[in-house]
Design an enzyme around this catalytic site. Structure first.
Site, PDB file in Angstrom:
ATOM      1  CG  ASP A 267      -2.156  -0.828   1.036  1.00 14.05           C
ATOM      2  OD1 ASP A 267      -2.442  -1.201  -0.113  1.00 14.05           O
ATOM      3  OD2 ASP A 267      -2.837  -1.124   2.031  1.00 14.05           O
ATOM      4  CE  LYS A 289      -7.927  -0.335  -2.450  1.00 18.41           C
ATOM      5  NZ  LYS A 289      -6.887  -1.196  -1.848  1.00 18.41           N
ATOM      6  CG  MET A 404      -7.744   6.788   6.577  1.00 17.74           C
ATOM      7  SD  MET A 404      -8.427   5.390   5.634  1.00 17.74           S
ATOM      8  CE  MET A 404      -9.404   4.558   6.915  1.00 17.74           C
TER       9      MET A 404
END
Length: 495
Positions: A267, A289, A404
């Site tokens: 990631d 991502k 996040m």
């Protein structure tokens, strides 16, 4: 995609034959950077050593440097491509039109490979019964060129959607020369272990067993049916938690997985020093991502995991923190199970644990916080999730860790206070937890969004909220915050 191998100069050991074969993929996306003529000559001379029937060496190589000739070949390709699509229907026709099937636009080197059927070399040995072996010999030469190019870090695309006679006429070669393929060479813009046609859903690879037979072998009637999902022997997928960033927080089991992997899909949030622990020679694929930017799609990642495992590779899916916490591991687990791919999971230190430990902040307190909850501040659309239990967030007896939250923190704290969360409740924002560039902001629920916005830290951020933080006396946090705000010209908020 990167590789810890000689193809990009990151290791001192030569690539193995197996690695070169696995890395050999048809390239359609090239950088326009030039390739030195002496390198091309070296690769062609190496390819010229390829085996051929009767030592016939029937290949004829034309380096097409003329711009007009290149344009004519590209136009011929487009005509054939348009004609070919008429043979497909429905979704397959739609997908065909979307596929990038050549790289004429950027590839710096164009080679036309022909087979000379009038060559006297070899005296016809082996050709009387199988004259097509001349063409096969040329294909062997191209394969050697392909592997040699891959070893040098170059990508090769073999264009076949052209009319051989038309290309021969365009390039003005002898009538006895038959086109074997139009070859494009250059530095790849991106690299993949899986074929592009598989990656975009045109056709997956199938298990080796479906192409192998033994004459005279008694069939095992107890074997699973051909429709039963299974993986090729030895292939497997391991989901590995990389922790929040400090490599020393890797578990022994995670380290063992990284050092035995054939390919690692990692990631964007995985700290780069952790990649140094991957086995030399393993392939590294960035499938991160990136929020609000172009990034790898989850279905593509699922397909790559299954494809590599079916090729017999040991595949590691490396995720920041713990793979089972906001890591979409469930989708990857489901994809592997559906394909019959052996799967294991190695948990990691989640970011909340790493941040709290590094700052010496207790997340629970027997008098003030008897519940710890993790929530995410954005949904699949990048907005604040609509199903957050706001009464739980406002509960003064709970510590909430928000993952996040960069873009939605102000909205989250506004709604939480509207549901009863005291705006003076302690809140600590941590960027790049446990890493060398870690930043911490000690604040309150009412102020943390504004202060985080002013600091504008790079990297992953989480926010810890709750009364337990007040009683933890986080001296380290105060010191780090003072240093941070001395650089941005603001004073820390006392809690």
């Amino acid at each position: 995609m990167t590789s810890r191998s000689p193809t990009d100069g990151t290791a001192g050991q030569p690539a193995s034959l197996e690695q070169l074969v696995r890395w050999r993929r048809d390239v359609r996306r090239f950088k326009p950077d030039p390739v030195a003529d002496d390198l091309i000559e070296r690769l062609l001379r190496l390819a010229d050593l390829a085996p051929s029937v009767g030592n016939s060496q029937p290949w004829r190589i034309l380096n097409v440097k003329d711009g007009a000739a290149r344009l004519a070949v590209a136009r011929q390709f487009e005509r054939e491509r348009s004609r070919t699509v008429s043979g497909y229907e429905g979704d397959q026709a739609t997908l065909y039109n979307k596929l990038k099937l050549a790289g004429f636009d950027a590839a710096p080197v164009h080679l036309a490979i022909f087979c000379d059927h009038d060559s006297a070399q070899g005296h016809g040995l082996g050709q009387q019964t199988m004259p097509e072996t001349l063409d096969h010999s040329c294909a062997c030469m191209v394969t050697v060129l392909w592997l040699a190019a891959r070893e040098a870090g170059l990508g090769l695309g073999w264009v076949s959607i052209v009319e051989p006679a038309a290309i021969a006429e365009t390039l003005g070669v002898s009538k006895s020369w038959k086109l074997i393929g139009y070859i494009l060479l250059g530095w790849p813009e991106e690299e993949h272990l899986d074929p592009e046609l598989e990656r975009y859903g045109w056709q997956p690879r199938t298990p080796f067993e479906g192409r192998y037979r033994e004459l005279g072998k008694v069939e095992d009637t107890s074997a699973p049916s051909k429709d039963a999902p299974r993986s090729q022997s030895g292939g497997s997928v391991t989901l590995v938690g990389a922790g929040p960033g400090d490599p020393e927080l890797l578990t022994l089991k995670a380290l063992r997985a990284l050092q035995t992997a054939d390919v690692v899909l990692y990631d964007n949030l995985v700290a780069r020093p952790i990649l140094d622990y991957v086995r030399l020679g393993a392939k590294l694929i960035d499938v991160g991502k990136r929020g609000y930017r172009k990034s790898c799609k989850q279905p593509d990642i699922d397909r790559q995991l299954v494809s590599f495992a079916r090729e017999g590779l040991k595949v590691v899916r490396l995720k920041s923190g713990d793979p089972l916490i906001f890591g979409r591991a469930g989708e990857e687990i489901a994809a592997c199970r559906a394909a019959g791919v052996p799967l294991s999971v190695v948990p990691g230190v989640t970011s909340a644990q790493g941040a709290a430990a590094n700052l010496k902040v207790a997340l629970t307190n027997r008098d003030h916080a008897r519940r710890l909850q993790f929530i995410t501040a954005h949904d699949r659309h990048g907005t604040l999730p609509a199903d957050i239990d706001w009464s739980a967030v406002a509960d003064p007896a709970a510590t909430t860790v928000v993952y996040m939250p960069k873009r939605t923190l102000a909205e989250l704290t506004d709604i939480a206070t509207a549901h009863g969360l005291d705006p003076k409740t302690p809140a600590i924002a941590v960027a790049n937890a446990t890493r060398a560039d870690e930043q911490a902001i000690i604040s309150t629920v009412g102020m943390v969004a504004a202060e985080l916005g002013s600091a504008h830290p790079e990297g992953p951020v989480l926010v810890m909220i709750g009364e337990a933080l007040r009683h933890a006396t986080p001296l380290d946090v105060v010191e780090q915050t003072a240093a941070l705000f001395s650089t941005v010209g603001a004073a820390p908020v006392e809690s």
